[in-house]
Design an enzyme around this catalytic site. Structure first.
Site, PDB file in Angstrom:
ATOM      1  N   CYS A  50       0.815  -1.218   0.000  1.00 26.27           N
ATOM      2  CA  CYS A  50       0.000   0.000   0.000  1.00 26.27           C
ATOM      3  C   CYS A  50       0.849   1.268   0.000  1.00 26.27           C
ATOM      4  CB  CYS A  50      -0.902   0.030   1.231  1.00 26.27           C
ATOM      5  SG  CYS A  50      -1.879  -1.432   1.513  1.00 26.27           S
ATOM      6  N   ALA A  51       2.056   1.179   0.532  1.00 27.79           N
ATOM      7  CA  ALA A  51       2.913   2.345   0.721  1.00 27.79           C
ATOM      8  C   ALA A  51       3.963   2.495  -0.375  1.00 27.79           C
ATOM      9  CB  ALA A  51       3.606   2.265   2.080  1.00 27.79           C
TER      10      ALA A  51
END
Length: 374
Positions: A367-368
């Protein structure tokens, strides 16, 4: 309880906000071709994440306005750890607010390239461009009109990230008519995608747009021939059930998926439904998928444990020559994850990191991060 699947950042929801991009994407009877610049003579394709990268993009975006005070410094340290780990294998570009520049430089060190740009949060998988390539090898960046996961969080700055990143690498920006996020898209690089209906076919992103219209746009922009739709589950987390906490391609024809073991979890039934769909599915080449399940931890470290803690091993990231994956302190499942990933990625180094701060916010390493293909 340990949520081994996809709860994402439920505590950061801040109410509805206006989004012109949502209105644009949600117009009934929209003609996608008038907004997207892909044409029959300029076909795009989204490469598999495991294809060679030119760089990884991240955002040093955790802020006091969104993150709880006890988590903020931990998340920032986690982001720096992930960035420095990836930087040993490929360049890392990290967006950072001007006021956080000194802190980011101290935590990340010289191996990470910091770029000052306004941002709201850290989830660049969702806010950044989805990079695609043409048949001639030209790079493009698709902007999917980020609207704060269906207007659940302030996103004025993050809505600009996709175009900024694309401009920075001096390539073509392609604005889609759809509103969605990169975490909802999983591709094998050979024409097959896995996408959750709960995210893309959701009135908070694309009201009035049919599945057929979504498929037309996604196939054209991402070079897809077949989309395997998973139902997902809406309203339980801020993303409405992104694909990257449910199922990931490891190679064309092979998918690794999570299976929730807690019968009281809202993910228990849906992950079994997903498993049935994937086991029965064929890809764009007609191959029956090989499906590998990855068991989540039964225990986690308690320091940052919460109902929002996302303890899913599925949210790993592929960079050049390595797999960057989480570990949660359950020795048995941490070891099991390492062994399975090493078997699936025999030519890559498997590196597991403690990212409890990021996980406490409902997200993970994938996600990052956002890959820029070579």
């Amino acid at each position: 309880k340990v949520n081994t699947m996809m709860t994402r950042r439920s505590f950061v929801w801040q109410g509805l906000v206006t989004s012109t991009s949502m209105l644009l994407a949600g117009m009934t009877g929209i003609s996608f071709s008038q907004f997207a610049r892909a044409t029959e003579d300029r076909r795009w394709q989204m490469p598999d994440e495991g294809a060679p990268h030119a760089a990884t993009w991240m955002a040093f975006g955790a802020s006091a306005e969104i993150w709880e005070p006890h988590l903020l410094p931990v998340v920032q340290e986690n982001l720096a750890l992930v960035a420095k780990t990836i930087a040993a294998f490929e360049p890392v570009n990290m967006l950072v607010r001007e006021e956080d520049g000194e802190l980011a430089a101290r935590l990340c060190g010289p191996s990470v390239n910091l770029l000052v740009h306004p941002i709201d949060d850290l989830w660049i998988r969702d806010t950044g461009p989805v990079f695609v390539k043409s048949a001639s090898g030209a790079l493009g960046g698709v902007g999917f009109n980020f609207n704060g996961w269906g207007n659940k969080q302030e996103h004025e700055r993050d809505a600009d990230v996709a175009e900024f990143v694309t401009d920075y690498v001096h390539t073509e920006f392609i604005r889609s008519a759809l509103t969605l996020e990169g975490g909802g898209i999983e591709v094998d690089g050979e024409g097959t995608a896995i996408i959750t209906e709960s995210c893309v076919l959701n009135s908070n992103r694309n009201p009035g747009v049919s599945k057929a219209e979504c498929e037309e746009e996604l196939k054209r922009l991402l070079g897809l021939e077949k989309i395997i739709w998973l139902p997902g589950i809406a309203g339980k987390d801020i993303t409405d059930g992104h694909t990257d906490f449910y199922a990931r391609f490891t190679h064309p024809g092979t998918v690794v998926t999570g299976l929730e073991q807690d019968p009281s979890s809202f993910d228990y039934a849906i992950t079994r439904r997903h498993l049935d769909i994937l086991r029965a599915a064929t890809d764009a080449k007609g191959r029956r998928l090989k499906v590998v399940t990855l068991e989540g931890p039964s225990t986690i470290r308690q320091t940052y444990a919460s109902d929002d803690f996302a303890a899913g091993y599925i949210n790993f990231y592929l960079c050049n020559d390595a797999v960057i994956a989480p570990q949660f302190g359950d020795k048995r499942t941490d070891r099991n994850t390492h062994a399975i990933l090493q078997e699936l990625f025999i030519d890559r180094e498997i590196i597991q990191l403690n990212i409890d701060g990021i996980a406490a916010g409902g997200g993970g390493i994938h996600c990052a991060t956002q890959q820029q293909p070579r």
